[in-house]
Scaffold this motif. Structure first.
Motif, short mmCIF file in Angstrom:
data_model
loop_
_atom_site.label_atom_id
_atom_site.label_comp_id
_atom_site.label_asym_id
_atom_site.label_seq_id
_atom_site.Cartn_x
_atom_site.Cartn_y
_atom_site.Cartn_z
N ASP A 167 -5.30 26.52 -32.05
CA ASP A 167 -4.43 26.78 -32.73
C ASP A 167 -3.77 28.23 -32.36
O ASP A 167 -4.81 29.31 -32.23
CB ASP A 167 -4.59 26.91 -34.24
CG ASP A 167 -5.14 25.57 -34.77
OD1 ASP A 167 -4.34 24.71 -34.40
OD2 ASP A 167 -6.07 25.40 -35.60
N PHE A 168 -2.54 28.40 -32.30
CA PHE A 168 -1.90 30.14 -32.10
C PHE A 168 -0.25 30.05 -32.45
O PHE A 168 0.15 28.95 -32.68
CB PHE A 168 -2.05 30.03 -30.36
CG PHE A 168 -1.50 29.01 -29.61
CD1 PHE A 168 -0.13 29.26 -29.37
CD2 PHE A 168 -2.14 28.14 -29.22
CE1 PHE A 168 0.55 28.12 -28.45
CE2 PHE A 168 -1.51 26.94 -28.39
CZ PHE A 168 -0.17 27.10 -28.07
N GLU A 169 -0.10 31.35 -32.63
CA GLU A 169 1.12 31.69 -33.13
C GLU A 169 2.28 31.73 -32.12
O GLU A 169 3.38 31.74 -32.12
CB GLU A 169 1.29 32.58 -34.22
CG GLU A 169 0.24 32.34 -35.44
CD GLU A 169 0.34 33.42 -36.33
OE1 GLU A 169 1.02 34.58 -36.36
OE2 GLU A 169 -0.79 33.46 -37.11
N ASP A 170 1.87 32.60 -30.97
CA ASP A 170 2.69 32.94 -29.82
C ASP A 170 3.17 31.91 -29.01
O ASP A 170 2.37 31.24 -27.96
CB ASP A 170 1.87 34.00 -28.96
CG ASP A 170 2.64 34.70 -27.83
OD1 ASP A 170 4.00 34.44 -27.94
OD2 ASP A 170 2.04 35.58 -27.10
N PRO A 171 4.56 31.61 -28.88
CA PRO A 171 4.94 30.38 -28.14
C PRO A 171 4.80 30.65 -26.90
O PRO A 171 4.82 29.53 -25.93
CB PRO A 171 6.26 30.35 -28.65
CG PRO A 171 6.69 31.68 -29.04
CD PRO A 171 5.48 32.28 -29.76
N THR A 172 4.77 31.80 -26.26
CA THR A 172 4.58 32.21 -24.54
C THR A 172 3.40 31.57 -24.26
O THR A 172 2.94 31.16 -22.92
CB THR A 172 4.62 33.74 -24.40
OG1 THR A 172 3.43 34.26 -25.03
CG2 THR A 172 5.93 34.04 -24.98
N ILE A 173 2.20 31.34 -25.20
CA ILE A 173 0.89 30.84 -24.57
C ILE A 173 1.09 29.31 -24.21
O ILE A 173 0.45 28.92 -23.38
CB ILE A 173 -0.18 30.75 -25.88
CG1 ILE A 173 -0.38 32.30 -25.88
CG2 ILE A 173 -1.46 30.01 -25.46
CD1 ILE A 173 -1.37 32.64 -27.21
N MET A 174 2.12 28.58 -24.83
CA MET A 174 2.45 27.38 -24.32
C MET A 174 2.83 27.09 -22.84
O MET A 174 2.23 26.15 -22.12
CB MET A 174 3.83 26.60 -25.13
CG MET A 174 3.82 25.39 -25.32
SD MET A 174 2.34 24.16 -25.90
CE MET A 174 3.07 24.88 -27.62
N ASN A 175 3.01 28.26 -22.22
CA ASN A 175 3.34 28.02 -20.69
C ASN A 175 2.05 27.78 -19.86
O ASN A 175 2.04 27.24 -18.77
CB ASN A 175 4.07 29.51 -20.44
CG ASN A 175 5.17 29.71 -20.86
OD1 ASN A 175 6.14 28.67 -21.03
ND2 ASN A 175 5.84 30.97 -21.15
N ILE A 176 0.78 28.42 -20.36
CA ILE A 176 -0.46 28.24 -19.81
C ILE A 176 -0.47 26.69 -19.79
O ILE A 176 -0.99 26.14 -18.81
CB ILE A 176 -1.34 29.01 -20.57
CG1 ILE A 176 -1.46 30.33 -20.41
CG2 ILE A 176 -2.77 28.59 -20.02
CD1 ILE A 176 -1.55 30.96 -19.17
N SER A 195 2.34 24.42 -39.47
CA SER A 195 3.26 25.51 -40.32
C SER A 195 2.72 27.25 -40.12
O SER A 195 3.56 28.01 -40.24
CB SER A 195 2.51 25.21 -41.82
OG SER A 195 1.32 25.38 -41.76
N ARG A 196 1.82 27.36 -39.10
CA ARG A 196 1.26 28.63 -38.67
C ARG A 196 1.58 28.82 -37.25
O ARG A 196 1.11 30.00 -36.69
CB ARG A 196 -0.14 28.83 -39.06
CG ARG A 196 -0.40 28.62 -40.53
CD ARG A 196 -1.91 28.74 -40.84
NE ARG A 196 -2.05 30.11 -40.72
CZ ARG A 196 -3.30 30.70 -40.71
NH1 ARG A 196 -4.48 29.96 -40.69
NH2 ARG A 196 -3.72 32.13 -40.32
N GLY A 197 2.35 27.91 -36.68
CA GLY A 197 2.65 28.18 -35.32
C GLY A 197 2.39 26.89 -34.27
O GLY A 197 3.26 25.79 -34.55
#
Length: 147
Positions: free
Chosen positions: A100-109, A130-132
């Motif tokens: 679970d994470f909030e920063d959308p740039t992590i999706m790039n990994i 609801s939290r990311g």
């Protein structure tokens, strides 16, 4: 400030401090640091280090775990470390990991690994929460359950 692990290996403490600042949390870095240290000392937790990134893995049940990456490395090295971690987690006995994470740039990994998975039958599913975001990663071919 991120530090290239190919040029300088940071202490775990330094990784935690930098990762605490990089999380983009609404909480102060010192509070994030304290929460991470507490989390790392929970029962059933394993820490895997790759470069200047720490991966914190919590055993949930069977071959399922929850994880988070605490990164203080460059983006390129973070991606390489993520590849190594995914393979190590499978060798450790996990078949599925959830993050679970909030920063959308992590999706790039996850997208990069999904385009070029290091193991057969590896893949991921991402969903907004609801939290990311929540990503469920299938690490490889499923194996028999474990205790």
């Amino acid at each position: 400030m991120l530090v290239d692990s190919k040029k300088q290996k940071l202490s775990e403490d330094a990784i935690l401090m930098i990762a605490g600042q990089e999380t983009k949390s609404k909480y102060p870095a010192a509070a994030v640091y304290a929460a991470i240290v507490k989390e790392m000392n929970m029962e059933g937790t394993t820490i895997v280090r790759e470069g200047n990134t720490l991966f914190v893995v919590h055993h949930v049940q069977g071959r399922i775990g929850m994880f988070r990456g605490l990164n203080a490395d460059t983006a390129k090295n973070y991606l390489e470390s993520s590849y190594a971690f995914i393979q190590a987690a499978y060798k450790m006995g996990f078949d599925v990991l959830v993050s679970d994470f909030e920063d959308p740039t992590i999706m790039n990994i996850f997208k990069a690994i999904g385009r070029n998975p290091p193991q057969e039958e590896m893949g991921y599913r991402a969903e907004r929460t609801s939290r990311g975001f929540r990503v469920t990663v299938k690490l490889g071919p499923p194996r028999a359950e474990r205790e």
